[in-house]
Motif scaffolding. Structure first.
Motif, PDB file in Angstrom:
ATOM      1  N   THR A   1      -4.967  -4.122  -6.138  1.00  0.00           N
ATOM      2  CA  THR A   1      -4.744  -5.013  -4.998  1.00  0.00           C
ATOM      3  C   THR A   1      -5.523  -4.465  -3.806  1.00  0.00           C
ATOM      4  OG1 THR A   1      -2.501  -5.246  -5.830  1.00  0.00           O
ATOM      5  CG2 THR A   1      -2.944  -6.175  -3.657  1.00  0.00           C
ATOM      6  N   ALA A   2      -6.507  -5.238  -3.364  1.00  0.00           N
ATOM      7  CA  ALA A   2      -7.391  -4.730  -2.295  1.00  0.00           C
ATOM      8  C   ALA A   2      -6.779  -4.922  -0.921  1.00  0.00           C
ATOM      9  CB  ALA A   2      -8.720  -5.462  -2.355  1.00  0.00           C
TER      10      ALA A   2
ATOM     11  N   GLU B   1       2.289   1.858  -3.317  1.00  0.00           N
ATOM     12  CA  GLU B   1       1.288   2.435  -4.231  1.00  0.00           C
ATOM     13  C   GLU B   1       1.106   3.932  -3.997  1.00  0.00           C
ATOM     14  OE1 GLU B   1      -1.350  -1.647  -4.234  1.00  0.00           O
ATOM     15  OE2 GLU B   1      -2.110   0.139  -3.223  1.00  0.00           O
TER      16      GLU B   1
ATOM     17  N   GLN C   1       2.979  -2.571 -11.438  1.00  0.00           N
ATOM     18  CA  GLN C   1       1.996  -1.741 -10.744  1.00  0.00           C
ATOM     19  C   GLN C   1       1.782  -0.394 -11.444  1.00  0.00           C
ATOM     20  OE1 GLN C   1       0.130  -2.939  -8.495  1.00  0.00           O
ATOM     21  NE2 GLN C   1       1.292  -4.846  -8.474  1.00  0.00           N
TER      22      GLN C   1
ATOM     23  N   GLN D   1       4.401   8.345 -11.806  1.00  0.00           N
ATOM     24  CA  GLN D   1       5.149   9.456 -11.239  1.00  0.00           C
ATOM     25  C   GLN D   1       5.897  10.212 -12.339  1.00  0.00           C
ATOM     26  OE1 GLN D   1       6.711   8.215  -7.534  1.00  0.00           O
ATOM     27  NE2 GLN D   1       8.109   9.946  -7.381  1.00  0.00           N
TER      28      GLN D   1
ATOM     29  N   TYR E   1      -6.771   2.522  -4.467  1.00  0.00           N
ATOM     30  CA  TYR E   1      -5.436   2.990  -4.828  1.00  0.00           C
ATOM     31  C   TYR E   1      -4.805   2.099  -5.905  1.00  0.00           C
ATOM     32  CZ  TYR E   1      -5.526   6.173  -0.862  1.00  0.00           C
ATOM     33  OH  TYR E   1      -5.855   7.178   0.005  1.00  0.00           O
ATOM     34  N   SER E   2      -5.242   0.828  -5.962  1.00  0.00           N
ATOM     35  CA  SER E   2      -4.697  -0.081  -6.970  1.00  0.00           C
ATOM     36  C   SER E   2      -5.646  -1.259  -7.113  1.00  0.00           C
ATOM     37  CB  SER E   2      -3.319  -0.575  -6.543  1.00  0.00           C
ATOM     38  OG  SER E   2      -3.455  -1.605  -5.590  1.00  0.00           O
TER      39      SER E   2
ATOM     40  N   HIS F   1       3.072   2.425 -10.908  1.00  0.00           N
ATOM     41  CA  HIS F   1       3.138   3.639 -10.098  1.00  0.00           C
ATOM     42  C   HIS F   1       4.388   4.470 -10.378  1.00  0.00           C
ATOM     43  CE1 HIS F   1      -0.492   3.175  -7.785  1.00  0.00           C
ATOM     44  NE2 HIS F   1      -0.262   1.876  -7.867  1.00  0.00           N
ATOM     45  N   TRP F   2       5.462   3.778 -10.728  1.00  0.00           N
ATOM     46  CA  TRP F   2       6.696   4.502 -11.068  1.00  0.00           C
ATOM     47  C   TRP F   2       6.477   5.309 -12.344  1.00  0.00           C
ATOM     48  CZ3 TRP F   2      10.416   6.002  -8.254  1.00  0.00           C
ATOM     49  CH2 TRP F   2      11.619   6.444  -8.826  1.00  0.00           C
TER      50      TRP F   2
ATOM     51  N   ASN G   1       2.858  15.960  -4.824  1.00  0.00           N
ATOM     52  CA  ASN G   1       1.865  16.927  -4.340  1.00  0.00           C
ATOM     53  C   ASN G   1       0.866  16.301  -3.384  1.00  0.00           C
ATOM     54  OD1 ASN G   1       2.069  19.658  -4.874  1.00  0.00           O
ATOM     55  ND2 ASN G   1       1.633  19.369  -7.049  1.00  0.00           N
ATOM     56  N   SER G   2       1.203  15.133  -2.850  1.00  0.00           N
ATOM     57  CA  SER G   2       0.283  14.475  -1.910  1.00  0.00           C
ATOM     58  C   SER G   2       0.896  14.450  -0.520  1.00  0.00           C
ATOM     59  CB  SER G   2       0.004  13.036  -2.350  1.00  0.00           C
ATOM     60  OG  SER G   2      -0.547  13.031  -3.636  1.00  0.00           O
TER      61      SER G   2
ATOM     62  N   TYR H   1       0.684  12.478   3.246  1.00  0.00           N
ATOM     63  CA  TYR H   1       0.190  11.299   3.954  1.00  0.00           C
ATOM     64  C   TYR H   1       0.582  11.374   5.417  1.00  0.00           C
ATOM     65  CZ  TYR H   1      -0.426   9.633  -0.773  1.00  0.00           C
ATOM     66  OH  TYR H   1      -0.813   9.524  -2.081  1.00  0.00           O
TER      67      TYR H   1
ATOM     68  N   ARG I   1       0.821  -1.204   0.000  1.00  0.00           N
ATOM     69  CA  ARG I   1       0.000   0.000   0.000  1.00  0.00           C
ATOM     70  C   ARG I   1       0.863   1.265   0.000  1.00  0.00           C
ATOM     71  NH1 ARG I   1      -5.108   0.877   0.481  1.00  0.00           N
ATOM     72  NH2 ARG I   1      -4.859  -0.506  -1.298  1.00  0.00           N
TER      73      ARG I   1
ATOM     74  N   ASP J   1       0.047  12.032  -9.815  1.00  0.00           N
ATOM     75  CA  ASP J   1       0.753  10.745  -9.722  1.00  0.00           C
ATOM     76  C   ASP J   1      -0.075   9.713  -8.965  1.00  0.00           C
ATOM     77  OD1 ASP J   1       1.304  12.592  -7.580  1.00  0.00           O
ATOM     78  OD2 ASP J   1       2.549  11.016  -6.708  1.00  0.00           O
ATOM     79  N   LYS J   2      -0.787  10.178  -7.930  1.00  0.00           N
ATOM     80  CA  LYS J   2      -1.561   9.251  -7.092  1.00  0.00           C
ATOM     81  C   LYS J   2      -2.666   8.571  -7.909  1.00  0.00           C
ATOM     82  CE  LYS J   2      -4.994  10.377  -4.685  1.00  0.00           C
ATOM     83  NZ  LYS J   2      -6.048  10.833  -3.814  1.00  0.00           N
TER      84      LYS J   2
ATOM     85  N   ARG K   1      -3.060  16.177  -7.740  1.00  0.00           N
ATOM     86  CA  ARG K   1      -2.146  15.137  -7.244  1.00  0.00           C
ATOM     87  C   ARG K   1      -2.155  14.001  -8.269  1.00  0.00           C
ATOM     88  NH1 ARG K   1      -4.717  14.344  -1.582  1.00  0.00           N
ATOM     89  NH2 ARG K   1      -6.550  14.686  -2.859  1.00  0.00           N
TER      90      ARG K   1
END
Lengths: 77, 614
Positions: free
Chosen positions: B61-62, A31, B188, B194, B58-59, B190-191, A58-59, A61, A28, B96-97, B94
């Motif tokens: 994967t729960a 991610e 994933q 970004q 978020y993805s 995510h890279w 820009n986030s 957490y 997580r 990238d998220k 935001r």
């Protein structure tokens, strides 16, 4: 050093994610952007052991000690 | 009929966009994870387009319950070929998220030959800060349309409609060569997200800087804590003190109406029914609708502003002591409005143990159904004196006290249960996204409060109407209202009286308590009907005045407050607990345990109050 030890206002590069943190949580935070090589900045350290605020891009957490201590990082100059 | 899925990461504005498109009123708020169930509705501009709003993830994967439900729902519809288009919503501030999940969704859409587009929401926030998003560049890199829009203001919706129309007509799937090319070998994505965000997204950290400036106050070690208590105190004061003028107005209006409508009916049975059952019973509970409205508006302001996530951070460490997590705060606060959305909101808690403990705490939170009962008893016993131009008052303080009692009891229960569990000190990681601060959107806020109040009137009103009519009939016959004590209800009441005698309650309160196990607010309607029959022929008097004049002792009043604060008298809450926990085990145990605890503490409070008040 770990992310929890990073002083407020400082930036660091994430070096590793400690396996003591459950794999689901490691997944997580990856991610969310806390992956090896990413730059993270500690922006606020509320007192009394409250979760600290970290910015990735820009986030923002909020991570508690258990999670932030499992993120190994290298402080940026 | 064309089916369009709205997907995206938590707090990207999916539900707000869904409401814009469909004209429906799916609950929205400014913190991650507010949507825990799928919702669907038809487009206002194209009746043959059906939009499905999925909970944010978020993805693929729960980790939590609502993520599992969202991912399973989305992938099942894709696999069955039931989706004609996927709209991935990303928060442009935001990027990238949101892009990480959008890329994963894009690879799935490619695999199932379903077209996709990206809606870059919150473009108005970027414009306000003179920041830009290169939609053409991003769209070109991904080979999907990227539409800039603001779900909040509605700008860009025409562009979205045109893009949806075009893709639904052509049915053209994303034109990427391969998933691997798209996400750069990182499964994933995510890279790659970004990199894309850095290349095409807004530059600089202006938004983080402004957010941090406010956070340095709200999350300050001491000032933040004091502010939290001040906000919570105002929250509870608002429910009583600020709603009072509207409540007085409703009560006067009901009294005015009763005096004029009742004589229109023939004397005897019909007139008594209208006066006692309709105006006495139903009218008594309508008085509390303004409080429900104020409560919903205030909760909505807290949700919309982004403060709730900060409150969760402030509460995390104290809540850990009680076996809970900062994430329990939001479901528990939702439980102040109603336990049911609170129980659903607990799906966002990843840890099964913390989720179960949160389920145990929510029914003890002072929900809006308890509000009419608290308000009635407080109005009967506490003087309506106020200070600072009506901003603060004793009654508000008493309301704060009884609310605090429910919350403290909830924390005590979870602390005790968690300490008896060997796993309690593990499984507590806390990761929470901090949403940006926003000014509340008044229109959806007021609309939501109006709908919640209307639901209170229609749903609770139905049960209250039926129970009130039955109670009135039982109390009126066989002697046509000449003696309530000798009526059928009087006989039933005296049979159950020994159960309530130890806490100083007579049979009338016993009957009202029994009926309240259907829903707590029925108590008020039942008492209204009972006192209506007892005071037959009298002019319309507020129920609180009748309770005050009924001879109910202070000790019994306190005992009643405690009974209502703890007992789980809500059929709907039990049913939802069963659904969310997966069995009847937890709801049945809670019903019995909280019932016994409520009775024991009520008895103790009655004895002590009687002892000290002489």
């Amino acid at each position: 050093m770990t992310l929890w030890q990073l002083p407020a206002g400082s930036s660091a590069t994430i070096a590793a994610l400690d396996e003591k943190l459950d794999s689901r949580y490691r997944q997580r935070i990856r991610e969310l952007g806390f992956s090896v090589g990413a730059t993270v900045r500690c922006i606020l350290q509320p007192g009394l052991g409250a979760p600290r605020q970290y910015a990735i891009n820009n986030s923002v957490y909020s991570l508690d000690r258990q999670v932030a201590d499992a993120i190994v990082c290298k402080a940026q100059p | 009929m064309k089916q369009v899925a709205l997907i995206g990461s938590p707090n990207s504005g999916k539900s707000l966009l869904f409401n814009r498109i469909t004209g429906l009123n799916q609950k929205v708020a400014n913190f991650p994870g507010i949507t825990v169930d799928m919702a669907s509705g038809h487009s206002q501009s194209h009746a043959d387009w059906r939009f499905i709003d999925f909970p944010g993830v978020y993805s693929l994967t729960a980790l939590s319950g609502e993520e599992q439900a969202a991912i399973a729902g989305f992938t099942t519809l894709l696999e069955r070929g039931e989706l004609d288009l996927v709209v991935a919503i990303v928060d442009a501030t935001r990027l990238d998220k949101g892009l990480g999940f959008a890329l994963q969704a894009l690879s799935l859409c490619q695999r199932h030959n379903v077209p996709m587009l990206i809606a870059a929401n919150m473009i108005d926030v970027l414009e306000r800060h003179n920041l830009t998003l290169d939609c053409d560049g991003l769209g070109g890199a991904l080979a999907v349309p990227v539409i800039p829009l603001s779900a909040r203001s509605g700008s860009g919706l025409d562009l979205l409609n045109s893009a949806v129309e075009k893709l639904l007509e052509t049915g053209q799937p994303p034109a990427q060569a391969s998933v691997a090319d798209l996400i750069g070998g990182d499964e994933q994505g995510h890279w790659r997200a970004q990199q894309l965000a850095e290349q095409y997204g807004p530059k600089g950290d202006l938004l983080v800087v402004s957010q941090t400036r406010i956070d340095s106050w709200f999350l300050h070690s001491w000032f933040g804590g004091a502010l939290f208590f001040a906000i919570m105190y105002l929250f509870f004061q608002s429910i009583f003190t600020w709603a009072a003028p509207a409540m007085d107005a409703v009560e006067s209006a009901i009294g005015w109406l009763a005096e004029r409508v009742t004589p229109l009916f023939p004397e005897g049975l019909a007139q008594d029914f209208v006066h006692d059952a309709l105006f006495g019973g139903i009218g008594a509970f309508l008085v509390f609708v303004p409080q429900i409205f104020v409560l919903t508006v205030v909760v909505g302001i807290l949700e919309d502003s982004g403060y709730l996530a900060r409150a969760a951070v402030i509460c995390h460490r104290p809540l850990r002591f009680f076996g809970l997590t900062g994430k329990s705060f939001i479901p528990m606060l939702s439980g102040v409005a109603c336990a049911i959305p609170g129980i659903y909101a607990a799906r966002t808690i990843e840890s099964p143990l913390r989720r179960r403990l949160t389920y145990m705490a929510i029914p003890l939170m002072p929900c809006s159904a308890r509000l009419p009962v608290y308000a009635l008893l407080i109005a009967a016993f506490i003087p309506a004196q106020s200070a600072l131009g009506g901003l603060f008052g004793w009654q508000g303080l008493a309301m704060f006290g009884i609310y605090l009692f429910g919350i403290v009891t909830a924390l005590m229960v979870t602390a005790l249960v968690s300490r008896s569990d060997s796993q309690a000190n593990q499984d507590l990681p806390f990761v929470l996204e901090m949403p940006p601060y926003r000014l509340p959107s008044w229109r959806p806020l007021l609309r939501g409060a109006w709908e919640r109040s209307a639901l209170f009137v229609t749903k609770a009103g139905q049960i209250i109407f039926i129970v009130t009519v039955i109670i009135w009939l039982l109390g009126y016959f066989p002697n046509y209202g000449s003696s309530l004590a000798d009526s059928w209800l009087g006989q039933i009441g005296r049979f159950i009286e020994p159960v309530f005698a130890p806490i100083g309650l007579d049979w009338q309160y016993g009957v009202a308590l029994i009926t309240s196990f259907l829903a707590r607010e029925v108590f008020v309607g039942t008492l209204g009907a009972l006192y209506g029959i007892a005071a037959q022929g009298d002019e319309f008097v507020g129920l609180a005045d009748r309770v005050a004049a009924s001879g109910l002792s202070l000790g019994s009043g306190v005992a009643l407050l405690i009974l209502f604060a703890i007992a789980l008298q809500c059929v709907s809450t039990l049913a939802v607990l069963r659904r969310e926990s997966g069995s009847w085990n937890l709801p049945i145990k809670l019903f019995i345990a909280y019932g016994l605890l409520a009775y024991a503490l009520a008895w103790l409070a009655f004895q002590m109050t009687t002892l000290f008040s002489g």
